[in-house]
Design a protein around this motif. Structure first.
Motif, PDB file in Angstrom:
ATOM      1  N   TRP A  59     -88.664 -16.699  17.680  1.00 27.46           N
ATOM      2  CA  TRP A  59     -88.383 -15.525  17.613  1.00 27.46           C
ATOM      3  C   TRP A  59     -89.351 -14.514  18.044  1.00 27.46           C
ATOM      4  O   TRP A  59     -90.148 -13.794  16.794  1.00 27.46           O
ATOM      5  N   HIS A  60     -88.843 -13.331  18.994  1.00 29.70           N
ATOM      6  CA  HIS A  60     -89.725 -12.428  19.446  1.00 29.70           C
ATOM      7  C   HIS A  60     -89.890 -11.527  18.512  1.00 29.70           C
ATOM      8  O   HIS A  60     -88.641 -11.277  17.961  1.00 29.70           O
ATOM      9  N   PRO A  61     -90.877 -11.416  17.721  1.00 34.21           N
ATOM     10  CA  PRO A  61     -90.699 -10.014  16.734  1.00 34.21           C
ATOM     11  C   PRO A  61     -89.095  -8.474  16.229  1.00 34.21           C
ATOM     12  O   PRO A  61     -88.816  -8.514  15.984  1.00 34.21           O
ATOM     13  N   ARG A  62     -89.800  -8.643  17.583  1.00 32.98           N
ATOM     14  CA  ARG A  62     -89.488  -6.942  18.331  1.00 32.98           C
ATOM     15  C   ARG A  62     -87.824  -7.064  18.135  1.00 32.98           C
ATOM     16  O   ARG A  62     -86.566  -6.050  18.137  1.00 32.98           O
ATOM     17  N   THR A  63     -86.886  -8.461  18.059  1.00 31.99           N
ATOM     18  CA  THR A  63     -85.299  -8.991  18.204  1.00 31.99           C
ATOM     19  C   THR A  63     -85.229  -9.543  17.216  1.00 31.99           C
ATOM     20  O   THR A  63     -83.566 -10.196  16.899  1.00 31.99           O
ATOM     21  N   ARG A  64     -86.082 -10.025  16.582  1.00 31.65           N
ATOM     22  CA  ARG A  64     -85.511 -11.444  15.341  1.00 31.65           C
ATOM     23  C   ARG A  64     -85.024 -11.090  14.257  1.00 31.65           C
ATOM     24  O   ARG A  64     -85.335  -9.617  14.259  1.00 31.65           O
ATOM     25  N   GLU A  94     -85.726 -17.513  32.260  1.00 33.52           N
ATOM     26  CA  GLU A  94     -84.195 -17.662  31.016  1.00 33.52           C
ATOM     27  C   GLU A  94     -84.202 -19.202  31.373  1.00 33.52           C
ATOM     28  O   GLU A  94     -84.132 -19.500  32.286  1.00 33.52           O
ATOM     29  N   VAL A  95     -83.037 -19.206  30.498  1.00 33.31           N
ATOM     30  CA  VAL A  95     -82.698 -20.550  30.637  1.00 33.31           C
ATOM     31  C   VAL A  95     -81.260 -20.654  29.584  1.00 33.31           C
ATOM     32  O   VAL A  95     -80.429 -20.106  28.954  1.00 33.31           O
ATOM     33  N   GLU A  96     -80.535 -20.805  30.774  1.00 35.00           N
ATOM     34  CA  GLU A  96     -78.564 -21.392  30.550  1.00 35.00           C
ATOM     35  C   GLU A  96     -78.495 -22.628  30.013  1.00 35.00           C
ATOM     36  O   GLU A  96     -78.996 -23.463  30.265  1.00 35.00           O
ATOM     37  N   PHE A  97     -77.647 -22.388  29.303  1.00 34.98           N
ATOM     38  CA  PHE A  97     -77.126 -23.643  27.921  1.00 34.98           C
ATOM     39  C   PHE A  97     -75.808 -23.540  27.639  1.00 34.98           C
ATOM     40  O   PHE A  97     -74.843 -22.465  27.850  1.00 34.98           O
ATOM     41  N   VAL A  98     -75.276 -24.563  27.167  1.00 36.19           N
ATOM     42  CA  VAL A  98     -74.145 -24.844  26.368  1.00 36.19           C
ATOM     43  C   VAL A  98     -74.554 -25.823  25.406  1.00 36.19           C
ATOM     44  O   VAL A  98     -74.622 -27.069  25.886  1.00 36.19           O
ATOM     45  N   HIS A 111     -72.060 -20.609  25.210  1.00 37.67           N
ATOM     46  CA  HIS A 111     -72.155 -21.053  26.509  1.00 37.67           C
ATOM     47  C   HIS A 111     -74.017 -19.342  26.842  1.00 37.67           C
ATOM     48  O   HIS A 111     -72.682 -18.925  26.927  1.00 37.67           O
ATOM     49  N   GLU A 112     -74.374 -19.295  27.099  1.00 37.55           N
ATOM     50  CA  GLU A 112     -75.557 -18.308  26.737  1.00 37.55           C
ATOM     51  C   GLU A 112     -76.849 -18.545  27.925  1.00 37.55           C
ATOM     52  O   GLU A 112     -77.058 -19.694  28.320  1.00 37.55           O
ATOM     53  N   THR A 113     -77.258 -17.891  28.075  1.00 42.47           N
ATOM     54  CA  THR A 113     -78.492 -17.237  28.730  1.00 42.47           C
ATOM     55  C   THR A 113     -79.105 -16.275  28.803  1.00 42.47           C
ATOM     56  O   THR A 113     -79.454 -15.722  27.801  1.00 42.47           O
ATOM     57  N   GLY A 132     -80.328 -13.786  24.301  1.00 41.63           N
ATOM     58  CA  GLY A 132     -79.659 -13.815  25.349  1.00 41.63           C
ATOM     59  C   GLY A 132     -77.804 -13.391  25.987  1.00 41.63           C
ATOM     60  O   GLY A 132     -78.079 -12.490  24.598  1.00 41.63           O
ATOM     61  N   ASP A 133     -77.440 -14.075  26.221  1.00 36.12           N
ATOM     62  CA  ASP A 133     -76.146 -13.190  27.314  1.00 36.12           C
ATOM     63  C   ASP A 133     -75.428 -14.148  26.962  1.00 36.12           C
ATOM     64  O   ASP A 133     -75.264 -15.286  27.567  1.00 36.12           O
ATOM     65  N   LEU A 134     -73.944 -13.982  26.271  1.00 35.91           N
ATOM     66  CA  LEU A 134     -72.919 -14.534  25.914  1.00 35.91           C
ATOM     67  C   LEU A 134     -71.834 -14.797  27.732  1.00 35.91           C
ATOM     68  O   LEU A 134     -71.517 -14.006  27.989  1.00 35.91           O
ATOM     69  N   ARG A 135     -71.700 -16.072  27.501  1.00 32.97           N
ATOM     70  CA  ARG A 135     -70.473 -17.024  29.021  1.00 32.97           C
ATOM     71  C   ARG A 135     -69.780 -16.725  28.299  1.00 32.97           C
ATOM     72  O   ARG A 135     -69.130 -16.956  27.967  1.00 32.97           O
TER      73      ARG A 135
END
Length: 135
Positions: A59-64, A94-98, A111-113, A132-135
Motif C-alpha cells: 500500500w503506498h505510504p501516502r494513502t496507507r 488502473e485495475v477494475e475488478f469485482v 466493484h472497484e477501479t 480506488g473508486d467504488l462503482r
C-alpha cells in the motif's frame, strides 16, 4: 508435494498458490509483482489469506491506513473477476475488478477501479496500491 503448494490460488488464475500470488507473498521477491494487475490479484489473495503484512507493504505510504483489520469470523471470499487492466502513464495503472464475499448469510460485491503507482520508495522500483473508486 505438500497440500499448501498445490492449493489453488484465491485470485482465480487456476494455478497453485505457490506458483501464483504466493510467490509475491513470501521470500525476498515478495514485493516484486511485475505489473499492477499481478499486484491487485496478489492483494486480493492476501485479503483472503489475512496476510495483513503484505497488504501494508504493498500500500503506498501516502494513502496507507494506520491499521488494517483481519477478516471478521465467518467471512468467506467467493471469487475475483478482473474486468480491466489499463496503463495510464509509464508508472501508473488502473485495475477494475469485482470481488465477491459472504458474511452472515449475506452476499457482498466490491466493484472497484483501483489506482496503482510504480515507485522506488525503498530503492528498487515496484508497484503500490494507491487508492480506488467504488462503482
Amino acid at each position: 508435494m505438500s497440500d499448501a503448494l498445490l492449493t489453488a490460488c484465491p485470485c482465480g488464475s487456476g494455478r497453485p498458490l505457490a506458483g501464483c500470488c504466493g510467490r509475491w507473498h513470501a521470500g525476498p521477491l515478495h514485493l516484486q509483482a511485475p505489473d499492477a494487475e499481478s499486484l491487485m490479484r496478489s492483494r486480493y489473495s492476501a485479503y483472503v489469506l489475512d496476510r495483513l503484512d503484505y497488504l501494508r507493504d504493498t500500500w503506498h505510504p501516502r494513502t496507507r491506513p494506520e491499521d488494517l483489520t483481519p477478516n471478521p469470523p465467518g467471512l468467506r471470499w467467493l471469487g475475483l473477476e478482473v474486468r480491466r487492466h489499463r496503463v495510464t502513464a509509464p508508472d501508473q495503472a488502473e485495475v477494475e475488478f469485482v470481488a465477491r464475499s459472504k458474511l452472515g448469510g449475506r452476499a457482498h460485491r466490491l466493484h472497484e477501479t483501483s489506482r496503482f503507482e510504480r515507485a522506488a520508495l525503498e530503492g528498487t522500483p515496484r508497484w503500490y496500491y494507491v487508492d480506488g473508486d467504488l462503482r
